[in-house]
Design a protein around this motif. Sequence first.
Motif, PDB file in Angstrom:
ATOM      1  N   MET A  98      39.495   7.621  -4.249  1.00 41.99           N
ATOM      2  CA  MET A  98      38.284   8.176  -3.640  1.00 41.99           C
ATOM      3  C   MET A  98      37.394   8.877  -4.641  1.00 41.99           C
ATOM      4  O   MET A  98      36.198   9.040  -4.401  1.00 41.99           O
ATOM      5  CB  MET A  98      38.699   9.190  -2.570  1.00 41.99           C
ATOM      6  N   ASN A  99      37.945   9.340  -5.744  1.00 38.84           N
ATOM      7  CA  ASN A  99      37.154  10.168  -6.653  1.00 38.84           C
ATOM      8  C   ASN A  99      36.540   9.382  -7.803  1.00 38.84           C
ATOM      9  O   ASN A  99      36.165   9.961  -8.817  1.00 38.84           O
ATOM     10  CB  ASN A  99      37.990  11.326  -7.185  1.00 38.84           C
TER      11      ASN A  99
ATOM     12  N   SER B  31      39.370  14.138   4.347  1.00 39.05           N
ATOM     13  CA  SER B  31      39.347  13.656   2.970  1.00 39.05           C
ATOM     14  C   SER B  31      38.148  12.742   2.777  1.00 39.05           C
ATOM     15  O   SER B  31      38.030  11.708   3.430  1.00 39.05           O
ATOM     16  CB  SER B  31      40.639  12.896   2.663  1.00 39.05           C
ATOM     17  N   TYR B  32      37.272  13.134   1.871  1.00 37.27           N
ATOM     18  CA  TYR B  32      36.087  12.314   1.594  1.00 37.27           C
ATOM     19  C   TYR B  32      35.545  12.681   0.224  1.00 37.27           C
ATOM     20  O   TYR B  32      35.907  13.715  -0.361  1.00 37.27           O
ATOM     21  CB  TYR B  32      35.002  12.499   2.661  1.00 37.27           C
ATOM     22  N   GLY B  33      34.704  11.827  -0.289  1.00 41.34           N
ATOM     23  CA  GLY B  33      34.069  12.086  -1.571  1.00 41.34           C
ATOM     24  C   GLY B  33      32.570  11.953  -1.436  1.00 41.34           C
ATOM     25  O   GLY B  33      32.071  11.126  -0.674  1.00 41.34           O
ATOM     26  N   PHE B  35      28.880  11.547  -3.541  1.00 40.06           N
ATOM     27  CA  PHE B  35      28.329  11.033  -4.793  1.00 40.06           C
ATOM     28  C   PHE B  35      26.814  11.146  -4.772  1.00 40.06           C
ATOM     29  O   PHE B  35      26.186  11.036  -3.725  1.00 40.06           O
ATOM     30  CB  PHE B  35      28.689   9.549  -4.967  1.00 40.06           C
ATOM     31  N   TYR B  50      30.014  13.626  -8.826  1.00 41.18           N
ATOM     32  CA  TYR B  50      30.951  13.451  -7.719  1.00 41.18           C
ATOM     33  C   TYR B  50      31.508  14.810  -7.277  1.00 41.18           C
ATOM     34  O   TYR B  50      31.752  15.692  -8.114  1.00 41.18           O
ATOM     35  CB  TYR B  50      32.103  12.564  -8.164  1.00 41.18           C
ATOM     36  N   ARG B  95      32.022   8.621   0.546  1.00 38.95           N
ATOM     37  CA  ARG B  95      33.115   7.680   0.656  1.00 38.95           C
ATOM     38  C   ARG B  95      34.173   8.321   1.540  1.00 38.95           C
ATOM     39  O   ARG B  95      34.593   9.452   1.283  1.00 38.95           O
ATOM     40  CB  ARG B  95      33.675   7.341  -0.715  1.00 38.95           C
ATOM     41  N   GLU B  96      34.595   7.624   2.566  1.00 38.74           N
ATOM     42  CA  GLU B  96      35.457   8.216   3.579  1.00 38.74           C
ATOM     43  C   GLU B  96      36.930   7.924   3.316  1.00 38.74           C
ATOM     44  O   GLU B  96      37.284   6.865   2.800  1.00 38.74           O
ATOM     45  CB  GLU B  96      35.063   7.690   4.962  1.00 38.74           C
ATOM     46  N   GLY B  97      37.754   8.872   3.746  1.00 39.78           N
ATOM     47  CA  GLY B  97      39.192   8.710   3.588  1.00 39.78           C
ATOM     48  C   GLY B  97      39.818   7.862   4.677  1.00 39.78           C
ATOM     49  O   GLY B  97      40.950   7.412   4.541  1.00 39.78           O
TER      50      GLY B  97
END
Lengths: 113, 119
Positions: A98-99, B31-33, B35, B50, B95-97
């Motif tokens: 994810m990172n 949980s996600y990111g 950007f 990020y 961005r999804e978990g």
Amino acid sequence: DAGITQSPRYKITETGRQVTLMCHQTWSHSYMFWYRQDLGHGLRLIYYSAAADITDKGEVPDGYVVSRSKTENFPLTLESATRSQTSVYFCASGEVSMNTEAFFGQGTRLTVV
Amino acid sequence: AQKITQTQPGMFVQEKEAVTLDCTYDTSDPSYGLFWYKQPSSGEMIFLIYQGSYDQQNATEGRYSLNFQKARKSANLVISASQLGDSAMYFCAMREGGAGGTSYGKLTFGQGTILTVHP
């Protein structure tokens, strides 16, 4: 050359024709994405794929078909092109993690007349 | 439903000043990111910075920093000491978990903000 490449860069097609946009990446990234970019809408996700033979719909999948028989390729097909599908299409790839960022192709400018 | 919202279609800033580009997001996934990308007039997409949902500190990359306010679900980009070359479209993305669903790894973008830097 390592990277992600889209072909063609420019395409003009007629309404009703089938057209396929190609995307190829050399990193063996698990994830691949297709977006369309239109003024006022930003980047909208059409389809994405988590691995070979695994695809899922994004926000705007209607009128599009994807396949992913090999990890490195993710073609996008417009089954019967319409004028509303005139857009700039971007392909991207990324790791499972994810990172890490997604890497983008140069884009394909598609005009449907 | 729009998951990433950028409410500023266009922003103007004077060279050498700082500017903040807003981004709010919507997810129930823990949980996600997040950007930020830059798209200059030439069209390529350039990754800038990020921020992970579990990161305790705000991310920084050179002149770019991310003002992450998790409770408010905002992830604003701060560009310090703006340069003429910063004039571009800027996109926020998430961005999804995929917790509880099938959308793991899905990457969605906002509408973008056009930044113009004046000399």
